[in-house]
Each structure stands twice: as structure tokens, then as C-alpha cells.
Design a protein around this motif. Sequence first.
Motif, PDB file in Angstrom:
ATOM      1  N   LEU A 134       0.836  -1.217   0.000  1.00  0.00           N
ATOM      2  CA  LEU A 134       0.000   0.000   0.000  1.00  0.00           C
ATOM      3  C   LEU A 134       0.866   1.261   0.000  1.00  0.00           C
ATOM      4  N   LEU A 135       1.915   1.251   0.821  1.00  0.00           N
ATOM      5  CA  LEU A 135       2.786   2.436   0.905  1.00  0.00           C
ATOM      6  C   LEU A 135       3.504   2.665  -0.416  1.00  0.00           C
ATOM      7  N   SER A 136       4.005   1.597  -1.028  1.00  0.00           N
ATOM      8  CA  SER A 136       4.752   1.797  -2.280  1.00  0.00           C
ATOM      9  C   SER A 136       3.818   2.258  -3.391  1.00  0.00           C
ATOM     10  N   GLU A 137       2.503   1.983  -3.226  1.00  0.00           N
ATOM     11  CA  GLU A 137       1.537   2.459  -4.233  1.00  0.00           C
ATOM     12  C   GLU A 137       0.982   3.848  -3.916  1.00  0.00           C
ATOM     13  N   GLY A 138       1.519   4.478  -2.870  1.00  0.00           N
ATOM     14  CA  GLY A 138       1.130   5.875  -2.614  1.00  0.00           C
ATOM     15  C   GLY A 138       0.018   6.059  -1.595  1.00  0.00           C
ATOM     16  N   ASN A 139      -0.274   4.992  -0.809  1.00  0.00           N
ATOM     17  CA  ASN A 139      -1.311   5.121   0.232  1.00  0.00           C
ATOM     18  C   ASN A 139      -0.707   5.497   1.585  1.00  0.00           C
ATOM     19  N   VAL A 140      -1.605   5.876   2.497  1.00  0.00           N
ATOM     20  CA  VAL A 140      -1.204   6.235   3.857  1.00  0.00           C
ATOM     21  C   VAL A 140      -1.511   5.050   4.786  1.00  0.00           C
ATOM     22  N   VAL A 141      -0.538   4.658   5.610  1.00  0.00           N
ATOM     23  CA  VAL A 141      -0.728   3.539   6.536  1.00  0.00           C
ATOM     24  C   VAL A 141      -0.230   3.964   7.921  1.00  0.00           C
ATOM     25  N   ALA A 142      -0.987   3.625   8.974  1.00  0.00           N
ATOM     26  CA  ALA A 142      -0.537   3.939  10.339  1.00  0.00           C
ATOM     27  C   ALA A 142       0.322   2.794  10.853  1.00  0.00           C
ATOM     28  N   ILE A 143       1.465   3.168  11.417  1.00  0.00           N
ATOM     29  CA  ILE A 143       2.443   2.151  11.839  1.00  0.00           C
ATOM     30  C   ILE A 143       2.898   2.390  13.292  1.00  0.00           C
ATOM     31  N   GLU A 192       8.510   2.953  18.467  1.00  0.00           N
ATOM     32  CA  GLU A 192       8.763   2.861  19.907  1.00  0.00           C
ATOM     33  C   GLU A 192       8.288   4.105  20.661  1.00  0.00           C
ATOM     34  N   THR A 193       8.067   5.216  19.935  1.00  0.00           N
ATOM     35  CA  THR A 193       7.642   6.451  20.607  1.00  0.00           C
ATOM     36  C   THR A 193       6.118   6.557  20.635  1.00  0.00           C
ATOM     37  N   VAL A 194       5.526   6.806  19.463  1.00  0.00           N
ATOM     38  CA  VAL A 194       4.068   6.873  19.309  1.00  0.00           C
ATOM     39  C   VAL A 194       3.762   6.294  17.922  1.00  0.00           C
ATOM     40  N   TYR A 195       2.485   6.035  17.622  1.00  0.00           N
ATOM     41  CA  TYR A 195       2.135   5.557  16.276  1.00  0.00           C
ATOM     42  C   TYR A 195       2.332   6.684  15.261  1.00  0.00           C
ATOM     43  N   GLY A 196       2.739   6.299  14.041  1.00  0.00           N
ATOM     44  CA  GLY A 196       2.964   7.278  12.983  1.00  0.00           C
ATOM     45  C   GLY A 196       2.002   7.061  11.823  1.00  0.00           C
ATOM     46  N   LEU A 197       1.754   8.149  11.086  1.00  0.00           N
ATOM     47  CA  LEU A 197       0.874   8.087   9.906  1.00  0.00           C
ATOM     48  C   LEU A 197       1.792   8.211   8.700  1.00  0.00           C
ATOM     49  N   ALA A 198       2.092   7.054   8.069  1.00  0.00           N
ATOM     50  CA  ALA A 198       3.220   7.014   7.143  1.00  0.00           C
ATOM     51  C   ALA A 198       2.818   7.102   5.684  1.00  0.00           C
ATOM     52  N   ALA A 199       3.733   7.699   4.889  1.00  0.00           N
ATOM     53  CA  ALA A 199       3.598   7.724   3.431  1.00  0.00           C
ATOM     54  C   ALA A 199       5.000   7.769   2.827  1.00  0.00           C
ATOM     55  N   ASP A 200       5.119   7.295   1.576  1.00  0.00           N
ATOM     56  CA  ASP A 200       6.388   7.344   0.845  1.00  0.00           C
ATOM     57  C   ASP A 200       6.919   8.788   0.835  1.00  0.00           C
ATOM     58  N   ALA A 201       8.096   8.987   1.412  1.00  0.00           N
ATOM     59  CA  ALA A 201       8.630  10.348   1.564  1.00  0.00           C
ATOM     60  C   ALA A 201       8.940  11.017   0.225  1.00  0.00           C
ATOM     61  N   PHE A 202       9.039  10.228  -0.848  1.00  0.00           N
ATOM     62  CA  PHE A 202       9.354  10.826  -2.148  1.00  0.00           C
ATOM     63  C   PHE A 202       8.107  11.007  -3.022  1.00  0.00           C
ATOM     64  N   ASN A 203       6.942  10.737  -2.446  1.00  0.00           N
ATOM     65  CA  ASN A 203       5.690  10.873  -3.196  1.00  0.00           C
ATOM     66  C   ASN A 203       4.858  12.021  -2.595  1.00  0.00           C
ATOM     67  N   LYS A 256      18.526  19.522   3.708  1.00  0.00           N
ATOM     68  CA  LYS A 256      17.842  18.490   2.914  1.00  0.00           C
ATOM     69  C   LYS A 256      18.345  18.428   1.467  1.00  0.00           C
ATOM     70  N   ARG A 257      18.138  17.285   0.848  1.00  0.00           N
ATOM     71  CA  ARG A 257      18.389  17.161  -0.591  1.00  0.00           C
ATOM     72  C   ARG A 257      17.168  17.648  -1.353  1.00  0.00           C
ATOM     73  N   SER A 258      17.415  18.165  -2.545  1.00  0.00           N
ATOM     74  CA  SER A 258      16.310  18.788  -3.290  1.00  0.00           C
ATOM     75  C   SER A 258      15.287  17.756  -3.778  1.00  0.00           C
ATOM     76  N   GLU A 259      15.652  16.473  -3.796  1.00  0.00           N
ATOM     77  CA  GLU A 259      14.701  15.436  -4.252  1.00  0.00           C
ATOM     78  C   GLU A 259      13.519  15.268  -3.296  1.00  0.00           C
ATOM     79  N   ILE A 260      13.666  15.721  -2.046  1.00  0.00           N
ATOM     80  CA  ILE A 260      12.556  15.560  -1.102  1.00  0.00           C
ATOM     81  C   ILE A 260      11.457  16.557  -1.447  1.00  0.00           C
ATOM     82  N   PRO A 261      10.230  16.063  -1.665  1.00  0.00           N
ATOM     83  CA  PRO A 261       9.172  17.000  -2.050  1.00  0.00           C
ATOM     84  C   PRO A 261       8.876  18.037  -0.962  1.00  0.00           C
ATOM     85  N   ASP A 262       8.460  19.203  -1.398  1.00  0.00           N
ATOM     86  CA  ASP A 262       8.130  20.299  -0.467  1.00  0.00           C
ATOM     87  C   ASP A 262       7.012  19.920   0.493  1.00  0.00           C
TER      88      ASP A 262
END
Length: 338
Positions: free
Chosen positions: A19-28, A31-42, A100-106
Motif C-alpha cells: 500500500l505504501l509503495s503504491e502511494g497510500n497512507v498507513v498507520a504504523i 517505539e515512541t508513538v504511532y505514525g501516519l506514514a507515506a512514501d517520503a518521495f511521493n 535536505k536534498r532537493s529530491e525531497i518533495p516540499d
Amino acid sequence: METKLLKADKESLSLAGRLLSEGNVVAIPTETVYGLAADAFNGNAVADVFRAKGRPQDNPLIVHISDICQVELLARLFPENAKKLADKFWPGPLTMILPKRSEIPDEVTCGLDTVGIRFPSNKTAQAIINAAGTPLAAPSANRSGSPSPTTARHVFEDMDGRIPLIIDGGDCEVGLESTVITLATEIPMLLRPGAITHKQLEEVIGKVDIAAAVLSELSNEEKPASPGMKYKHYSPRAEVIILDGSIKAIEDYIKINSEQGDYMLCFEGEEEFFSLPSVTYGTEDDALSQSHDLFSSLRKVDELGAKRVFARCPSADGVGLAVLNRLLRAAGFRRITL
Ligand code: TXA
Ligand code: MG
């Protein structure tokens, strides 16, 4: 949208990765708190994270990695001090702000020229990053403004119908978000306290400043070093007031000032001293236990229908600085010294 809540196992982790590699959001879990994850380059996937949370557009996300080699995909520079901190504290609850590197989306960095990077120690988080095949941008998985989630049930309460999948990895060990330090300034600066303490950081790299916003409210004109620090945060629906004083002084204060609907947020073993129904968060001399319980206890007072909560003030030593920092924000900085 239907939201699946699945226990972490081989199958659910590979579904999360797909799901993540296809551009969806997944909660993971982390060790700290749950995160709401997405592909950082999308950029589109990351924009969906902001929508799901209702997060202000100027508050950047932390990017999570599962191998130290991935730093170079994200950061233009990996200074000596950052390497030393990575050696000592990664994987673990430390986020470093680097150029940051410029490849990271704004969408991830909200136009800043820096990026926050964290290598979580949670094995399920690492497995999901590996399965996704890309670093993951992830804020805490709460609706913006509410306490960060430390169980999958908390995430479900906030995100049901908004994301396709939540991976249940159990209770978060630390319970408060990572320590954030910037190494993009001349003198490194602690932006958000967490389980890795100021003292531990200074032991590795020498002098580390502490951002003013850690313990005090910024005025409207002040520009915070970290955008997240200007927002009211971590608040339950109930009004929170911190009472800073001895048990006796608090007991007396409550006798005079309490009303129907008031609760006490105190330390374990103290419940009997107060004439109010109470919820506890850890023990007085153990900041790690307070950190583990705080957000979950703030959610509990809402479940109980509290209108107002008087909270015992934690000590600001060591990990206690992080506990006090979050509690002050939950209270909108209302603290009464008795
Ligand atoms: O423990 C954590 O850090 C959790 C888990 C999921 O890893 N994540 C988390 O993310 O707490 P979030 O988005 O709730 O908080 C990130 C904080 C915000 O205060 C944000 O302003 C700050 O980090 N931040 C992110 N990137 C930054 C940057 N480039 N410069 C300054 N502050 C930054
Ligand atoms: Mg957050």
C-alpha cells in the motif's frame, strides 16, 4: 473508506509495504508513538497525510529510515556531530534536522531547506520501511491537536474512515514523541525534548542549546525554530490545569476550587489524597513511567467525560523535561504555583 486494523504479522506487513509503495497512507507502530506514514518521495501521498490528520500546511514531517545508508538519500550533509549521535542513539527515539536534498518533495518539509530524519528501533516499523522500499514521512497518527496515539486503538479512534490500514504493533514503549535536535545551526539546538535527554546529547557532542519554546509559550510575533512548537497540542477535550505544589497544597486547593466534572491527574499511589475521581500517569520519581502513560491517560480523562482536569506537575529533570513540555501544551500553559 474502510479502515482495516491488522495485527503485525508477515502478511499484514507485506500488505502495508505494498500500500505504501503504491502511494497510500498507513498507520504504523514505533517505539515512541504511532505514525501516519507515506512514501517520503511521493508528494501526493504526503499531502494525503496532512488531509487525514487535518494538519496545518506549514508543519513539516519527520522522515523514517531503516538503514543508516538512507541518510544520504535525504540529507545534503551528514556532519560529524550527526554521525556521532547516530552511532550512539540510532536506531532509537532521536530525530536529527539536517540540510535536505532537493529530491525531497516540499510537501514533506513545507518549504524549509532542512529535513528531520529518524531511524526508529521498533522492529515492526523497520520491517514496514523495508517492505515499502522507501523512507517514510510520518507525523504522529492523531488528528491534529489531540494527544498522540500510543496504541492501535487510539489510532483507530482518530483515523477510522480516513486511511486504509492500521498495523497494530502493541503498546508504544516510550509513549512520547522523539527528541528533536537541529544540527543545521552553528550550535546544535534541542527543539523538542524526548526520551533521549539534553544531558545525553551533550555527553556526545558538547554544548546543545535548548529552544525557548520547550518550556514557554511563544508570543504571536516570535518565529519558532521548529514550526510544530507554535501549535496547541496534545490536548484532551477537557480543560487541563497544572497544579505545581505539594500534595497537601493541592488537596487544599481542590477542596475550595473543585466543581462537578473535575478530575485529578496524579501519580500512582496518591489517588486517596484527593477528593476527586482520578486517573494516574506513572509514579512520581519515574519519568519514564510518566512518559509511557501521559497521552493514554489524557485520552482516558476524555473517555470518562471529564470537563476539567487538575494535573500534578512532573519534575523537569531528565526525561521529565519531555513530560512537562507535553503537559504544558495540553494545558495551554495554564500552570498554577501553589
Ligand atoms: O516520535 C516521533 O517523532 C513521531 C513518530 C511517528 O516517529 N513523529 C512525530 O512527528 O512526532 P510529528 O510530525 O508529530 O512531529 C514532528 C515535529 C514537529 O514539531 C515539526 O515541526 C518538527 O518535528 N520538524 C519536522 N521537520 C522539521 C524541520 N525540518 N525543522 C524543524 N522542525 C521540524
Ligand atoms: Mg504530532
